[in-house]
Design an enzyme around this catalytic site. Structure first.
Site, mmCIF file in Angstrom:
data_model
loop_
_atom_site.group_PDB
_atom_site.id
_atom_site.type_symbol
_atom_site.label_atom_id
_atom_site.label_comp_id
_atom_site.label_asym_id
_atom_site.label_seq_id
_atom_site.Cartn_x
_atom_site.Cartn_y
_atom_site.Cartn_z
ATOM 1 N N SER A 188 -7.888 7.094 1.289
ATOM 2 C CA SER A 188 -8.330 6.612 -0.026
ATOM 3 C C SER A 188 -9.088 7.701 -0.749
ATOM 4 O O SER A 188 -9.860 8.417 -0.153
ATOM 5 C CB SER A 188 -9.234 5.408 0.153
ATOM 6 O OG SER A 188 -10.467 5.804 0.700
ATOM 7 N N LYS A 243 4.573 -6.814 3.724
ATOM 8 C CA LYS A 243 4.249 -5.410 3.413
ATOM 9 C C LYS A 243 4.060 -4.674 4.725
ATOM 10 O O LYS A 243 3.660 -5.255 5.741
ATOM 11 C CB LYS A 243 3.020 -5.289 2.525
ATOM 12 C CG LYS A 243 1.701 -5.662 3.134
ATOM 13 C CD LYS A 243 0.994 -4.609 3.962
ATOM 14 C CE LYS A 243 0.857 -3.300 3.200
ATOM 15 N NZ LYS A 243 0.155 -2.303 4.123
ATOM 16 N N THR A 276 0.869 -1.195 0.000
ATOM 17 C CA THR A 276 0.000 0.000 0.000
ATOM 18 C C THR A 276 0.902 1.240 0.000
ATOM 19 O O THR A 276 1.329 1.674 -1.064
ATOM 20 C CB THR A 276 -0.962 0.015 1.206
ATOM 21 O OG1 THR A 276 -0.223 -0.088 2.407
ATOM 22 C CG2 THR A 276 -1.980 -1.091 1.110
ATOM 23 N N ASN A 283 1.365 11.136 6.170
ATOM 24 C CA ASN A 283 0.213 10.820 7.009
ATOM 25 C C ASN A 283 -0.769 11.952 7.241
ATOM 26 O O ASN A 283 -1.869 11.725 7.734
ATOM 27 C CB ASN A 283 0.684 10.245 8.339
ATOM 28 C CG ASN A 283 1.170 8.847 8.159
ATOM 29 O OD1 ASN A 283 0.410 7.994 7.728
ATOM 30 N ND2 ASN A 283 2.440 8.617 8.420
ATOM 31 N N THR A 328 2.667 -8.271 13.215
ATOM 32 C CA THR A 328 2.524 -6.947 12.633
ATOM 33 C C THR A 328 2.290 -7.041 11.140
ATOM 34 O O THR A 328 2.686 -7.999 10.515
ATOM 35 C CB THR A 328 3.788 -6.113 12.874
ATOM 36 O OG1 THR A 328 3.547 -4.807 12.376
ATOM 37 C CG2 THR A 328 4.977 -6.677 12.137
#
Lengths: 407, 407
Positions: free
Chosen positions: B407, B181, B155, B402, B192
């Protein structure tokens, strides 16, 4: 230097507190052209209470204050800015002892009546010669104002922070004044940063201690900037007893309620002022947690949200990314049930019963997030525990300040 | 999109694993022009083990995998990128069930043999129609490579991450391949991110589970990017058993040691690759804690240092601000004695016995900090507990990624 925080508040008009005299001087702890030593003298009869950092690596100042607090009496306060004197071994301890001895020798009080706090870089012993010369200078200096004192205890702070409240105790109007410094390394466990409360109320030291600890639990211990807990966190409260009220000595006296409420209000204002000066802060964030198993659980959930870098950057980006709030509840380690969780931004419920609210109106949420004052409400749905936590967003300003800051 | 991490590693040459076939397809979970559905088919006889997030708000995928892991058999893995499907209530659960049913109906396996993982934004139900069309497409697609699969599960990652190790088990050379990932929301409690391990070793499911949990404890559970724990963290290990070795079924078999060591090596490489792709990372930081009361205590102290925004920004600023390391030890809540603490940066001891090393040479420290690979050593001086933790620095890049990502 850093720009003024966009959340800064003007410094309030603060009246004198009978029995307290202030002074400032330039000890020269750093190569800067400003006063960096703050002094407060207290009349005989002044009692003191305090809460200090939970860090296992406390500064010698914190250890000194803890020992002196046991005796409960105060005649002087010395605050050094620009050097925390933490993690400096025997040399740091010697510096604190020298400061107390200098004040005691000059003013005729006992060394244990002298409270010392220092703030700034960790690991550099406070220079004893500069501290002693600074004390000599401040004792000869003209009186200083609350604004002077609040400015002189600052380090990376961008504005001086003070507050006042009043209470009617035993028919007398008592005054409570507080000043505070703090901007980064803010994640109180028991206390945080340097905060000083001054009152003319007559009150016993044990009762003042109990009330300060109580006020701390819902104010200083409910703020965070970066989740980092200082080695030097100290909040001290001094009561000169000159308001003329019959001394408060029991939590159950009716007058105690008024004083307690005023003390909690004062501490909340001071704690919120620290968040408003959080390093790089552009938004003031209130996180109200309800429905937790207990108040303590609600506070820990609130701090998990408030300390999440992903929540804080989403707020900086004005993004209603409530999924990150879910994440922070999920990692808090406290009782929670995903499918009972509800979340609101401002007045808009965005998620309930474990999923998004179908077709909620994004417009008021987006409008709320563009403001300076953000409110997030989280209901855990399990019990009656509640807590409110205050924090700020995480911006480029925090990185800029902390990737460079060092003496 | 985000620039390639300066810490990126080239994707290694990865050999096939007998019994595993890969495929990728574009389900269109987001408005992007890339494959976002990864599929792995396993021959009959494949066993599976897994560790999942400790979050109390886990995704329905995590709940599905936990239930299926109890049975211990696997025939297929489906990974969706761009939508985590977390906190989506009954609609999220329905999507996972639909995926398992589609695969089972088409390939003839049981739904409980199908493992599903999803990663991306929280709170948006995974669209069932796109998932089903994606599965139909991937089942008809030509075989894909490990590099294809590693790229398709990404991602916010900036590079695909994979690793290979080998072990000699029962005279046979077995192969272990892993892909992973993860870049942000990285603070494993038990597991994780999404990580997948594939081996041809013959091994029982319970033993594979025990070994994966053990490997996880010192690898994935010892990394952090931002202290935020995902709702979707999952590491699954699939063993096809086609290497020809006599099946491993006991931790005490001599051959178990070789497989365990190879599995730990593989997991460490994958975990470190996640840190190297930490959001905004410019430096890879190894924190070695020794002298703690226990290994668990050492790990918690290491994570307290690794998660401190002040330590991470100091490293970004190439500032040997070891006082912030002291602060992070002090706040960790683990046994520590300020006056026994020693700290080194690279090979240079900078603090010992509770204070700075007198006149230590700053030149090698400064040189070390300008590099890409930073090592901090902390000795607590109390016991034999040790742990190594890996993290990255905190830079403007993290904020940029961040404060905008959604999306």
């Amino acid at each position: 230097m850093t720009d003024l925080s966009p959340l800064a508040l003007p410094f309030p008009d603060l009246p004198p507190v009978a029995g307290v005299r202030l002074g400032i001087a330039r000890a020269g702890y750093k190569a800067w052209d400003r006063a960096d030593l703050t002094y407060a003298a207290f009349d005989e009869g002044t009692v003191v209470a305090g809460v200090t950092t939970q860090s296992l690596c406390p500064s010698p100042e914190v250890e000194w204050c803890r020992a002196a607090l046991v005796l409960g009496h105060a005649r002087a306060l010395v605050v050094n800015a620009g050097n925390s004197n933490a993690f400096t071994g025997h040399r740091g301890r010697a510096a604190v002892e020298a400061i107390a001895a200098r004040v005691a020798g000059t003013t005729g009080c006992r060394p244990s009546d002298v409270f010392v706090a220092s703030t700034g870089v960790i690991g550099v012993p406070l220079p004893i010669d500069r501290a002693e010369a600074g004390i000599d200078a401040v004792l000869a200096a003209p009186p200083a104002s609350w604004a002077d004192a609040a400015a002189t205890i600052m380090t990376t702070d961008t504005f001086p922070k003070g507050a006042v409240t009043h209470a009617i105790v035993d028919g007398r109007r008592v005054t409570l004044i507080g000043i505070v410094k703090g901007s980064g390394m803010i994640a109180p466990d028991m206390a945080t940063m340097l905060g000083f409360v001054f009152t003319d109320c007559a009150i016993t030291s044990p009762l003042l201690q109990a009330m300060l600890a109580e006020a701390n639990a819902t104010t200083f211990s409910c703020i965070t900037v970066d989740g980092d807990t200082s080695t030097s966190d100290t909040v001290l409260a001094f009561a000169t007893g000159q308001a003329g009220n019959a001394p408060l000595d029991s939590d159950e006296a009716p007058a105690a309620d008024a004083f307690r409420a005023a003390l909690i209000d004062l501490c909340r204002m001071l704690a919120q002022a620290v968040v408003r000066d959080g390093e790089g802060a552009s938004k003031f964030v209130t996180i109200a947690v309800t429905g937790a198993k207990s108040n303590a659980s609600a506070r820990r959930i609130g701090l998990s949200i408030a300390n999440s870098p992903l929540v804080k950057t989403a707020i900086a980006g004005e993004d209603a990314n409530w999924g990150r709030v879910v994440m922070a509840v999920g990692k808090a380690g406290e009782p929670a049930e995903r499918d009972l969780l509800s979340i609101r931004f401002g007045d808009t419920q965005v998620a309930t019963a474990g999923m998004a609210v179908e077709g909620y109106d994004e417009a008021p949420v987006a409008a709320h997030l563009t403001g300076r004052e953000i409110e997030i409400g989280v209901d855990i749905g399990l019990g009656d525990g509640a807590a409110t936590v205050w924090t700020c967003d995480l911006t480029h300003g925090y990185i800029a300040i902390n990737a460079d800051y060092r003496s």
